[in-house]
Enzyme design. Structure first.
Site, mmCIF file in Angstrom:
data_model
loop_
_atom_site.group_PDB
_atom_site.id
_atom_site.type_symbol
_atom_site.label_atom_id
_atom_site.label_comp_id
_atom_site.label_asym_id
_atom_site.label_seq_id
_atom_site.Cartn_x
_atom_site.Cartn_y
_atom_site.Cartn_z
ATOM 1 N N GLY A 1 2.958 -9.087 -1.250
ATOM 2 C CA GLY A 1 3.916 -8.646 -2.269
ATOM 3 C C GLY A 1 5.313 -8.488 -1.704
ATOM 4 O O GLY A 1 5.658 -9.090 -0.677
ATOM 5 N N ASP A 2 6.109 -7.655 -2.389
ATOM 6 C CA ASP A 2 7.504 -7.468 -1.984
ATOM 7 C C ASP A 2 7.627 -6.803 -0.619
ATOM 8 O O ASP A 2 8.553 -7.095 0.136
ATOM 9 C CB ASP A 2 8.233 -6.625 -3.037
ATOM 10 C CG ASP A 2 8.287 -7.348 -4.366
ATOM 11 O OD1 ASP A 2 8.360 -8.589 -4.352
ATOM 12 O OD2 ASP A 2 8.234 -6.684 -5.407
ATOM 13 N N GLY A 3 6.682 -5.913 -0.308
ATOM 14 C CA GLY A 3 6.714 -5.238 0.999
ATOM 15 C C GLY A 3 6.494 -6.235 2.124
ATOM 16 O O GLY A 3 7.156 -6.189 3.167
ATOM 17 N N GLY B 1 0.661 -9.451 -4.273
ATOM 18 C CA GLY B 1 0.992 -8.026 -4.145
ATOM 19 C C GLY B 1 0.781 -7.296 -5.450
ATOM 20 O O GLY B 1 0.053 -7.767 -6.331
ATOM 21 N N THR C 1 3.610 -5.805 -7.430
ATOM 22 C CA THR C 1 4.671 -6.096 -8.398
ATOM 23 C C THR C 1 5.186 -7.521 -8.268
ATOM 24 O O THR C 1 5.559 -8.143 -9.250
ATOM 25 C CB THR C 1 5.866 -5.129 -8.245
ATOM 26 O OG1 THR C 1 6.043 -4.839 -6.881
ATOM 27 C CG2 THR C 1 5.680 -3.878 -9.034
ATOM 28 N N ARG D 1 -1.031 2.555 -8.676
ATOM 29 C CA ARG D 1 -0.321 3.675 -8.040
ATOM 30 C C ARG D 1 1.096 3.832 -8.593
ATOM 31 O O ARG D 1 1.621 4.937 -8.651
ATOM 32 C CB ARG D 1 -0.287 3.502 -6.521
ATOM 33 C CG ARG D 1 0.588 2.368 -6.023
ATOM 34 C CD ARG D 1 0.416 2.175 -4.518
ATOM 35 N NE ARG D 1 1.311 1.177 -3.971
ATOM 36 C CZ ARG D 1 1.106 -0.131 -3.963
ATOM 37 N NH1 ARG D 1 0.010 -0.599 -4.522
ATOM 38 N NH2 ARG D 1 1.968 -0.952 -3.426
HETATM 39 N N1 LIG Z 1 -2.867 -5.565 7.938
HETATM 40 C C1 LIG Z 1 -2.148 -4.633 7.355
HETATM 41 N N2 LIG Z 1 -2.596 -3.367 7.240
HETATM 42 C C2 LIG Z 1 -1.873 -2.418 6.595
HETATM 43 N N3 LIG Z 1 -0.655 -2.641 6.054
HETATM 44 C C3 LIG Z 1 -0.163 -3.881 6.137
HETATM 45 C C4 LIG Z 1 -0.874 -4.941 6.786
HETATM 46 N N4 LIG Z 1 -0.122 -6.056 6.710
HETATM 47 C C5 LIG Z 1 1.019 -5.724 6.055
HETATM 48 N N5 LIG Z 1 0.995 -4.441 5.711
HETATM 49 C C6 LIG Z 1 2.022 -3.674 4.966
HETATM 50 O O1 LIG Z 1 1.577 -3.537 3.621
HETATM 51 C C7 LIG Z 1 2.716 -3.229 2.836
HETATM 52 C C8 LIG Z 1 2.526 -3.633 1.386
HETATM 53 O O2 LIG Z 1 2.166 -4.943 1.307
HETATM 54 P P1 LIG Z 1 2.493 -5.910 0.076
HETATM 55 O O3 LIG Z 1 3.905 -5.876 -0.278
HETATM 56 O O4 LIG Z 1 1.903 -7.221 0.465
HETATM 57 O O5 LIG Z 1 1.611 -5.339 -1.142
HETATM 58 P P2 LIG Z 1 1.963 -4.330 -2.321
HETATM 59 O O6 LIG Z 1 2.762 -3.187 -1.815
HETATM 60 O O7 LIG Z 1 0.684 -4.022 -2.993
HETATM 61 O O8 LIG Z 1 2.846 -5.222 -3.307
HETATM 62 P P3 LIG Z 1 4.343 -4.967 -3.843
HETATM 63 O O9 LIG Z 1 5.202 -4.748 -2.643
HETATM 64 O O10 LIG Z 1 4.673 -6.247 -4.580
HETATM 65 O O11 LIG Z 1 4.292 -3.788 -4.763
HETATM 66 C C9 LIG Z 1 3.878 -3.942 3.481
HETATM 67 O O12 LIG Z 1 4.947 -3.042 3.617
HETATM 68 C C10 LIG Z 1 3.350 -4.385 4.831
HETATM 69 O O13 LIG Z 1 4.214 -3.939 5.872
#
Ligand SMILES: Nc1ncnc2c1ncn2[C@@H]1O[C@H](COP(=O)(O)OP(=O)(O)OP(=O)(O)O)[C@@H](O)[C@H]1O
Length: 482
Positions: free
Chosen positions: A220-222, A263, A265, A334
């Site tokens: 996702g965006d993160g 992700g 969003t 969430r």
């Molecule tokens: N293997 C991992 N274990 C835990 N956290 C991780 C891992 N790989 C990446 N992350 C962290 O997970 C966080 C969130 O990931 P991601 O953006 O893909 O999903 P999301 O938060 O559900 O989606 P969105 O950001 O679109 O709302 C990122 O900030 C990233 O740094």
């Protein structure tokens, strides 16, 4: 196909039907059309042709049509062909009323992009049967040569998959929907499934970037933000640029970042592609489509904090992000939970917001233009900004001074800086629908303290595809703000 090159035109068989197939140099397109309608379908076919002609004429009257379909025919631009290959041996084809089994067919299959509704793309295939091997080889060579000239397409990608983003389906989405398309397009990949947060960012400081045509993140965006920080940080480190200096000009990085949405969003993907669909994104990546994005750097007391390409939120939206991180186990829900909590708490913040309006920016945050790839407003804004900077360097216009800054004091429910429209499936037009992806400016959205009912109206308007301009909200296009 080079203009001036002769057109290739043959009668080939498609699904048992004789077709006139041509590669047209002027349009750089593969076209085919049935020569004779199937028996029993003549009447409906005649009606269809008639309707197609009417539609065709109506389209011509209403302006340019990207794919000008000849009546009963198909046109596929070469730039949207994914790959061309020998058809599988042993395929069966239907010729007239006989079913024939061809052990060594003289046939080739073209895989191409089919545009669906709402910005969605899918991959389609059509097999052309040739009368002999020479003709088949001629077609394979002509199409192969044209595809070789599509130089913007990536050949080797570094892929980071976040297995914990969104509904935790990143790995599955990549393996089932994306990897087969990459292999069809002849793209090789090195895949890293992340093991902890910031794994991708840290890894990008070490890898040999010259090996890759692009970095891909599945998440996702993160996850996109992680890769963005890794890439920008790495380039600044290599060129000895100090990102803590807010006045420094960052070194540009010419390697592209692709996103496969997996992700919660997927706002960056949604705002750039128009939909958060892994297949659509994979196809855009295969064709080498790209979009420049404005990146905003956030500093605090001369220390670099973060880069952002989407929304920078203080107050309501910032509080939601902070609170939702504590409930990551809830998955995408969430954000709803945190939003409901923050809405009930009705926090507001008293302060002063200072900003420098982007006088040179074409367009306004309240106009109806929507930013798309090749946007004229972005092109015009950047040209005007560069002109302004050149004039400043030559001393023709004065440098920015104190009085160029504006301030607004008050009690705010939310202070947002939208670098792009921030659209996502929950808010299809986004927080700031007229914000531009690459105009060198962002939209500052100030939501003043208001009643709970007005704030609820403001939130609902985000989800029902309309922008809102109530009296308690200011919207300004700016370049810097405090
Ligand atoms: N293997 C991992 N274990 C835990 N956290 C991780 C891992 N790989 C990446 N992350 C962290 O997970 C966080 C969130 O990931 P991601 O953006 O893909 O999903 P999301 O938060 O559900 O989606 P969105 O950001 O679109 O709302 C990122 O900030 C990233 O740094």
């Amino acid at each position: 196909m080079q203009s001036g090159a002769p057109a290739l035109r043959s009668v080939l068989t498609v699904k048992g039907q004789s077709c006139e197939v041509s590669l047209e140099p002027e349009r750089a397109a593969l076209c085919w059309r049935e020569l004779r309608p199937r028996r029993g379908r003549e009447r409906s076919r005649a009606a269809e042709l008639c309707l197609t002609r009417v539609l065709h004429r109506a389209r011509a009257l209403t302006g340019g049509l990207k794919h000008q379909f000849p009546p009963g025919g198909h046109v596929v631009p070469v730039s949207e062909i994914i790959s061309v290959e020998d058809a599988d041996a042993g395929e069966t084809y239907h010729h007239g009323s006989n079913w024939q089994h061809m052990c060594k067919p003289h046939a080739f299959t073209v895989h191409y992009v089919q545009r669906m509704k709402k910005h969605r793309w899918s991959c389609k295939a059509v097999t052309f049967w040739c009368s002999d091997e020479v003709l088949c080889c001629q077609w394979l060579k002509a199409l192969g040569d044209l595809l070789d000239r599509q130089t913007c397409r990536p050949k080797h990608l570094l892929v980071y998959i976040n297995p914990y983003g969104g509904k935790k389906k990143g790995k599955q989405i990549y393996e089932r929907k994306v990897a087969p398309l990459f292999s069809l397009a002849g793209i090789s990949t090195e895949v890293i499934v992340t093991e902890f947060a910031n794994h991708a960012r840290d890894n990008l400081y070490e890898v040999n970037l010259d090996k890759y045509d692009g970095i891909l993140c599945v998440g996702g965006d993160g996850m996109f933000s992680e890769v963005l920080h890794g890439l920008i940080g790495r380039v600044q480190k290599d060129t000895a640029i100090d990102p803590n200096d807010p006045d420094v000009v960052l070194s540009p990085c010419d390697i592209r970042i692709g996103i496969i949405p997996a992700g919660s969003t997927d706002c960056v993907c949604f705002a750039t592609v128009g939909v958060n669909d892994p297949v659509t994104s994979a196809l855009h990546i295969i064709l080498g489509d790209s979009q420049v994005l404005d990146v905003c750097a956030v500093h605090r007391k001369k220390r670099f904090l973060k880069y952002t390409v989407s929304n920078l939120g203080y107050g309501f939206y910032g509080d939601i992000l902070k609170s939702s991180e504590k409930n990551r186990w809830l998955g995408p829900a969430r954000y709803d939970f945190a939003g409901f909590k923050m809405f009930l708490s009705r926090n507001w913040y008293e302060g002063t917001v200072s900003f420098q309006p982007a006088k040179w920016a074409a367009g306004s945050p309240r106009d109806l233009t929507r930013c798309r790839s090749g946007c004229d407003v972005c092109r015009q804004s950047i040209a005007q900004l560069e002109e302004h900077q050149r004039a400043q360097a030559r001393g023709l216009v004065r440098n920015e001074q104190e009085d160029d800054w504006k301030t607004i004091k008050g009690k705010f429910m939310a202070v947002n800086a939208a670098n792009m429209c921030c659209a996502c499936p929950r808010s299809p037009k986004g927080l700031s629908p007229a914000a531009h992806l690459a105009d060198g400016a962002a939209d500052l959205i100030l939501v003043h303290k208001c009643s709970r009912i007005n704030f609820l109206r403001h939130l609902i308007r985000h989800t029902n595809k309309k922008d809102q301009d109530p009296p308690f909200r200011d919207k300004i296009r700016y370049i810097f703000f405090f």
